[in-house]
Design a protein around this motif. Structure first.
Motif, PDB file in Angstrom:
ATOM      1  N   THR A 105       0.863  -1.181   0.000  1.00 51.36           N
ATOM      2  CA  THR A 105       0.000   0.000   0.000  1.00 51.36           C
ATOM      3  C   THR A 105       0.902   1.235   0.000  1.00 51.36           C
ATOM      4  N   MET A 106       0.398   2.331  -0.558  1.00 48.61           N
ATOM      5  CA  MET A 106       1.201   3.547  -0.681  1.00 48.61           C
ATOM      6  C   MET A 106       0.354   4.781  -0.415  1.00 48.61           C
ATOM      7  N   ASN A 107       1.034   5.858  -0.001  1.00 52.88           N
ATOM      8  CA  ASN A 107       0.429   7.178   0.084  1.00 52.88           C
ATOM      9  C   ASN A 107       1.410   8.192  -0.484  1.00 52.88           C
ATOM     10  N   LYS A 108       0.916   9.305  -0.984  1.00 54.05           N
ATOM     11  CA  LYS A 108       1.774  10.169  -1.800  1.00 54.05           C
ATOM     12  C   LYS A 108       2.188  11.487  -1.147  1.00 54.05           C
ATOM     13  N   ALA A 109       1.982  11.622   0.180  1.00 53.32           N
ATOM     14  CA  ALA A 109       2.350  12.882   0.821  1.00 53.32           C
ATOM     15  C   ALA A 109       3.815  13.222   0.581  1.00 53.32           C
ATOM     16  N   HIS A 110       4.677  12.213   0.665  1.00 52.20           N
ATOM     17  CA  HIS A 110       6.112  12.393   0.421  1.00 52.20           C
ATOM     18  C   HIS A 110       6.643  11.141  -0.273  1.00 52.20           C
ATOM     19  N   SER A 111       7.796  11.290  -0.912  1.00 51.54           N
ATOM     20  CA  SER A 111       8.365  10.152  -1.660  1.00 51.54           C
ATOM     21  C   SER A 111       8.801   9.015  -0.750  1.00 51.54           C
ATOM     22  N   SER A 112       8.861   9.254   0.545  1.00 50.76           N
ATOM     23  CA  SER A 112       9.194   8.176   1.479  1.00 50.76           C
ATOM     24  C   SER A 112       7.999   7.280   1.786  1.00 50.76           C
ATOM     25  N   PHE A 114       5.859   6.198  -1.038  1.00 58.53           N
ATOM     26  CA  PHE A 114       5.398   5.551  -2.265  1.00 58.53           C
ATOM     27  C   PHE A 114       6.567   5.428  -3.240  1.00 58.53           C
ATOM     28  N   THR A 115       6.375   4.599  -4.251  1.00 63.51           N
ATOM     29  CA  THR A 115       7.284   4.512  -5.382  1.00 63.51           C
ATOM     30  C   THR A 115       6.468   4.205  -6.630  1.00 63.51           C
ATOM     31  N   LEU A 116       6.844   4.817  -7.711  1.00 65.69           N
ATOM     32  CA  LEU A 116       6.170   4.538  -8.984  1.00 65.69           C
ATOM     33  C   LEU A 116       6.872   3.431  -9.751  1.00 65.69           C
ATOM     34  N   THR A 117       7.930   2.873  -9.165  1.00 63.62           N
ATOM     35  CA  THR A 117       8.669   1.779  -9.818  1.00 63.62           C
ATOM     36  C   THR A 117       8.853   0.615  -8.844  1.00 63.62           C
ATOM     37  N   PRO A 118       7.753   0.050  -8.345  1.00 70.70           N
ATOM     38  CA  PRO A 118       7.897  -1.092  -7.439  1.00 70.70           C
ATOM     39  C   PRO A 118       8.395  -2.327  -8.175  1.00 70.70           C
ATOM     40  N   ASP A 119       8.914  -3.271  -7.438  1.00 68.63           N
ATOM     41  CA  ASP A 119       9.349  -4.540  -8.012  1.00 68.63           C
ATOM     42  C   ASP A 119       8.170  -5.163  -8.767  1.00 68.63           C
ATOM     43  N   PRO A 120       8.339  -5.481 -10.042  1.00 69.50           N
ATOM     44  CA  PRO A 120       7.230  -6.063 -10.817  1.00 69.50           C
ATOM     45  C   PRO A 120       6.752  -7.401 -10.288  1.00 69.50           C
ATOM     46  N   ALA A 121       7.523  -8.025  -9.409  1.00 65.83           N
ATOM     47  CA  ALA A 121       7.089  -9.300  -8.824  1.00 65.83           C
ATOM     48  C   ALA A 121       6.034  -9.105  -7.741  1.00 65.83           C
ATOM     49  N   ILE A 122       5.822  -7.870  -7.285  1.00 57.83           N
ATOM     50  CA  ILE A 122       4.780  -7.599  -6.303  1.00 57.83           C
ATOM     51  C   ILE A 122       3.431  -7.693  -7.011  1.00 57.83           C
ATOM     52  N   LYS A 123       2.564  -8.544  -6.519  1.00 59.66           N
ATOM     53  CA  LYS A 123       1.328  -8.850  -7.245  1.00 59.66           C
ATOM     54  C   LYS A 123       0.285  -7.752  -7.160  1.00 59.66           C
ATOM     55  N   HIS A 124       0.207  -7.069  -6.020  1.00 60.62           N
ATOM     56  CA  HIS A 124      -0.850  -6.070  -5.830  1.00 60.62           C
ATOM     57  C   HIS A 124      -0.231  -4.776  -5.303  1.00 60.62           C
ATOM     58  N   VAL A 125      -0.325  -3.711  -6.091  1.00 57.63           N
ATOM     59  CA  VAL A 125       0.186  -2.392  -5.707  1.00 57.63           C
ATOM     60  C   VAL A 125      -1.020  -1.463  -5.555  1.00 57.63           C
ATOM     61  N   LEU A 126      -1.279  -1.027  -4.335  1.00 60.63           N
ATOM     62  CA  LEU A 126      -2.481  -0.250  -4.031  1.00 60.63           C
ATOM     63  C   LEU A 126      -2.103   1.185  -3.682  1.00 60.63           C
ATOM     64  N   HIS A 127      -2.461   2.105  -4.544  1.00 62.84           N
ATOM     65  CA  HIS A 127      -2.232   3.530  -4.289  1.00 62.84           C
ATOM     66  C   HIS A 127      -3.343   4.072  -3.402  1.00 62.84           C
ATOM     67  N   GLY A 128      -2.961   4.881  -2.440  1.00 60.40           N
ATOM     68  CA  GLY A 128      -3.948   5.497  -1.564  1.00 60.40           C
ATOM     69  C   GLY A 128      -4.576   6.746  -2.146  1.00 60.40           C
ATOM     70  N   TRP A 129      -4.236   7.080  -3.345  1.00 57.13           N
ATOM     71  CA  TRP A 129      -4.780   8.225  -4.065  1.00 57.13           C
ATOM     72  C   TRP A 129      -5.193   7.773  -5.460  1.00 57.13           C
ATOM     73  N   SER A 130      -5.906   8.627  -6.158  1.00 56.90           N
ATOM     74  CA  SER A 130      -6.316   8.334  -7.521  1.00 56.90           C
ATOM     75  C   SER A 130      -5.912   9.507  -8.406  1.00 56.90           C
ATOM     76  N   ASP A 131      -5.544   9.222  -9.643  1.00 61.40           N
ATOM     77  CA  ASP A 131      -5.109  10.268 -10.574  1.00 61.40           C
ATOM     78  C   ASP A 131      -6.248  10.855 -11.396  1.00 61.40           C
ATOM     79  N   ASP A 132      -7.476  10.351 -11.193  1.00 62.87           N
ATOM     80  CA  ASP A 132      -8.594  10.833 -12.006  1.00 62.87           C
ATOM     81  C   ASP A 132      -9.509  11.791 -11.242  1.00 62.87           C
TER      82      ASP A 132
END
Length: 279
Positions: A105-112, A114-132
């Motif tokens: 899980t990630m949140n985007k307040a600071h770069s510490s 979240f990451t936009l380049t997680p290991d592709p072997a991680i099956k589920h990457v859940l952003h706590g924000w939405s870009d839409d």
């Protein structure tokens, strides 16, 4: 005789046509949505707070199951379920869990956080924000754990608030309701508490200002009334500043390890602020 045969034949045809659509409909019906046990229990107790010091009754097999929670660093914990699912919270890649997570899980307040380049072997990457522009909306089951989120606002440039920029992630496993407050920037209102429901374990930022001041954060913790409170995200002020906000209704303890094993049966009867090693 012929009339009786015709009646039986007609009845069989009618029965066939009656049952066939029902069967087809049953096969194509939308599955019943998963019901959150944490929200259901909170909703059933309108006169109570949203969490109880006394663990509710769940099936015996769930009550004895244990969940491992390890503090990795900053706001990252590794949650390991009885079914072998590994979850890393506020995952940025800066703090490496001892094993590859199944879910991050990630949140985007600071770069510490979240990451936009997680290991592709991680099956589920859940952003706590939405870009839409809409609130992030997660509600999924991975192995033996259900994961959902409740969005909150974050501060953005020039002091303005960005709606739904943070998520409180909630993990329901082994009969437990475990919550991670993320980078919480404001006190919660009744609608947030209703969405969250009961939290047996809560992970709380205690930086004293980067998220919220100690007094504001203590009010959130007191309202949640979780059995086990795990501080995180301590930057600057000593942990005593946060602890001083709580009276004798709360116990506090410094762990000798960065790990705690928790189950419904092992939850403390009195709320415990438990500072894991490394915080």
């Amino acid at each position: 005789m012929m009339l009786r045969y015709a009646i039986y034949t007609f009845a069989a045809i009618v029965l066939l046509h009656t049952l066939w659509p029902m069967k087809a409909h049953a096969q194509s019906a939308t599955p019943v949505p998963r019901v959150s046990q944490c929200q259901a229990i909170a909703g059933a107790l309108p006169s109570a707070t949203f969490a109880s010091f006394t663990p509710p009754i769940f099936p015996a097999q769930a009550a004895g199951e244990e969940v491992s929670i390890t503090y990795v660093g900053h706001s990252t914990f590794l949650i390991e379920t009885p079914g072998g699912i590994a979850i890393a919270t506020d995952y940025s890649g800066w703090y490496k869990p001892p094993r590859l997570p199944t879910v991050v899980t990630m949140n985007k307040a600071h770069s510490s956080h979240f990451t936009l380049t997680p290991d592709p072997a991680i099956k589920h990457v859940l952003h706590g924000w939405s870009d839409d522009g809409k609130p992030a909306d997660h509600d999924l089951v991975v192995g033996d754990v259900s994961i959902r989120n409740v969005t909150t606002d974050i501060r953005s440039g020039y002091g303005a608030m960005e709606p739904n920029g943070n998520s409180i992630f909630i993990f329901e496993v082994a009969g437990l309701c475990i919550g991670h407050l993320g980078h919480l920037h404001h006190e919660l209102d009744d609608s947030h508490y209703a969405e969250i429901g009961r939290l047996d374990v809560v992970m709380v930022p205690v930086d004293g200002g980067l998220t919220m001041g100690a007094e504001s954060m203590s009010r959130v913790v007191s309202r949640l009334r979780s059995a086990l409170i795990l501080p995180m995200h301590r930057r600057g002020p000593p942990i005593d500043n946060f602890l001083s906000m709580f009276d004798e209704k709360f116990d506090r303890s410094f762990a000798e390890s960065d790990n705690v094993i928790v189950s419904l049966r092992s939850l403390p009867g009195k709320p415990l602020i438990y500072i894991l090693k490394g915080v």
